[in-house]
Design a protein around this motif. Sequence first.
Motif, PDB file in Angstrom:
ATOM      1  N   GLU A  33       0.882  -1.477  -0.129  1.00  0.00           N
ATOM      2  CA  GLU A  33      -0.181  -0.379  -0.352  1.00  0.00           C
ATOM      3  C   GLU A  33       0.648   1.277   0.037  1.00  0.00           C
ATOM      4  OE1 GLU A  33      -2.776  -0.787   3.219  1.00  0.00           O
ATOM      5  OE2 GLU A  33      -3.587  -1.768   2.465  1.00  0.00           O
ATOM      6  N   THR A  85       0.244  -3.074 -10.139  1.00  0.00           N
ATOM      7  CA  THR A  85      -1.281  -3.053  -9.796  1.00  0.00           C
ATOM      8  C   THR A  85      -0.749  -1.419  -9.243  1.00  0.00           C
ATOM      9  OG1 THR A  85      -1.882  -4.699 -10.822  1.00  0.00           O
ATOM     10  CG2 THR A  85      -3.587  -3.531  -9.522  1.00  0.00           C
ATOM     11  N   ALA A  86      -0.207  -1.764  -7.529  1.00  0.00           N
ATOM     12  CA  ALA A  86      -0.366  -0.964  -6.181  1.00  0.00           C
ATOM     13  C   ALA A  86       0.913   0.431  -7.285  1.00  0.00           C
ATOM     14  CB  ALA A  86       0.775  -1.101  -5.489  1.00  0.00           C
ATOM     15  N   SER A  88       0.925   1.416 -10.527  1.00  0.00           N
ATOM     16  CA  SER A  88       0.291   1.806 -11.953  1.00  0.00           C
ATOM     17  C   SER A  88      -0.595   3.085 -10.820  1.00  0.00           C
ATOM     18  CB  SER A  88      -0.273   0.679 -12.076  1.00  0.00           C
ATOM     19  OG  SER A  88       0.785   0.416 -13.127  1.00  0.00           O
ATOM     20  N   ALA A  89      -1.270   2.496 -10.146  1.00  0.00           N
ATOM     21  CA  ALA A  89      -2.443   3.217  -8.962  1.00  0.00           C
ATOM     22  C   ALA A  89      -1.407   4.763  -8.192  1.00  0.00           C
ATOM     23  CB  ALA A  89      -2.926   2.857  -8.222  1.00  0.00           C
ATOM     24  N   TYR A  90      -0.266   4.900  -8.027  1.00  0.00           N
ATOM     25  CA  TYR A  90       0.586   4.984  -7.277  1.00  0.00           C
ATOM     26  C   TYR A  90       0.749   6.023  -7.785  1.00  0.00           C
ATOM     27  CZ  TYR A  90       4.408   7.612  -4.319  1.00  0.00           C
ATOM     28  OH  TYR A  90       5.373   8.390  -3.476  1.00  0.00           O
ATOM     29  N   ALA A  92      -0.367   6.998 -11.000  1.00  0.00           N
ATOM     30  CA  ALA A  92      -1.519   7.996 -11.143  1.00  0.00           C
ATOM     31  C   ALA A  92      -1.844   8.870 -10.457  1.00  0.00           C
ATOM     32  CB  ALA A  92      -2.994   6.726 -11.605  1.00  0.00           C
ATOM     33  N   ALA A  93      -2.066   8.692  -9.625  1.00  0.00           N
ATOM     34  CA  ALA A  93      -2.031   9.990  -8.063  1.00  0.00           C
ATOM     35  C   ALA A  93      -1.119  11.036  -8.357  1.00  0.00           C
ATOM     36  CB  ALA A  93      -2.035   9.233  -7.408  1.00  0.00           C
TER      37      ALA A  93
END
Length: 195
Positions: A33, A85-86, A88-90, A92-93
């Motif tokens: 996370e 996946t994590a 990529s989300a980071y 994107a943020a």
Amino acid sequence: MSYTTLMKGCVLTAALLITACAQSPQAIQVAPEFPAPTQVNGDGNPVHIRVSDQRANKVLGSRGGAYRETSVITLANDLSLPVETALSAYMAAMGYDVNSLDPNTTDVHVIFSSLVYDHPKEYGLGYDMDMMAGVEVEVRRGNEHYEGRYRIKRNQKFFNAPSNSHNSQLVNDLVAEVLVSMFSDPKLVAFLKRN
């Protein structure tokens, strides 16, 4: 007290001591996370993220105890997909376009070269854990490329041996920490922002 009763008591005490010193193996589920990014400076630049596990040793370390050779810590799942996946989300943020079909998309390949979570053989008071994570990044866009290496290393002392859930949290925190540290590299950030 009879000799037989005394011997039974000694055997029981010894068995309890051995059991107390034993640690069972553990397989940790990778699910890092990431914290909220401190900088949102991706400016919509397109990126494609890949993560691969190229560790020479897939065992993270030992939990220690009387049978440290069998009380090993490993990963329960493949490192690549959950981290990809994590991450990529980071990103994107941070403002990057991680799902772009733009032909000028920057390819970001993160390679895990090491991941260590180990109770050393020699230790004093308390319970020590050696922790280390190392990654390499290969970033390409057209004929341009940038490569970097990043490592987090520390020793953490606990009063008692960490529980299964605490071990899982510490390993996942270590994975996230080494990846967040990449973005403190100004050359990498500059390359990612270059159009």
